[in-house]
Design a protein around this motif. Structure first.
Motif: not given
Length: 130
Positions: A17-19, A118-119, A123-124
């Motif tokens: 998610g961070n990527q 999307e984020e 991400v979670e």
């Protein structure tokens, strides 16, 4: 960023998610460079369009498949993101054929909306993949 590869370590998976956010940030910066039409806009557009297309292809082939399998509740979100990919691909074709400020502005707005959605939605779940 392909969580379907068996060589991915748990640490790499935990950071997907961070990527995704980092990749989106680089694409946002590249998009902002396109607004500077003083350089060779066609070269910039083609490079940017290729990078964005590769990003979306990677999501379709890897991340979306893994998320849909492990988090079926996200399938409607993934379907919406795929529809966005189709819209963005159409704009990319028009931009590649004849870049204009209007097309670039439309692409930037759609891309930002897509990335933000999307984020917010994925991400979670990506960071929890194991």
């Amino acid at each position: 960023m392909h969580p379907s590869h068996s060589t991915t370590t748990p640490e790499e998976v935990a950071a997907l998610g961070n990527q995704l956010i980092e990749i989106h940030q680089r694409l946002r910066l590249a998009m902002s460079d396109l607004s500077d039409v003083s350089g060779n806009i066609m070269v910039k557009c083609l490079a940017f369009c290729g990078a964005l297309e590769r990003h979306h292809t990677g999501e379709e082939r890897g991340m979306f498949r893994v998320l849909a399998a492990k988090h079926p509740e996200l399938r409607p979100v993934i379907d919406e993101l795929r529809r966005d990919h189709e819209q963005i691909a159409e704009i990319l074709r028009r931009v590649a054929a004849a870049p204009s400020r209007d097309e670039l502005a439309g692409l930037a707005a759609l891309m930002e909306s897509h990335f933000t959605y999307e984020e917010r939605k994925l991400v979670e779940a990506l960071n929890r993949l194991r």
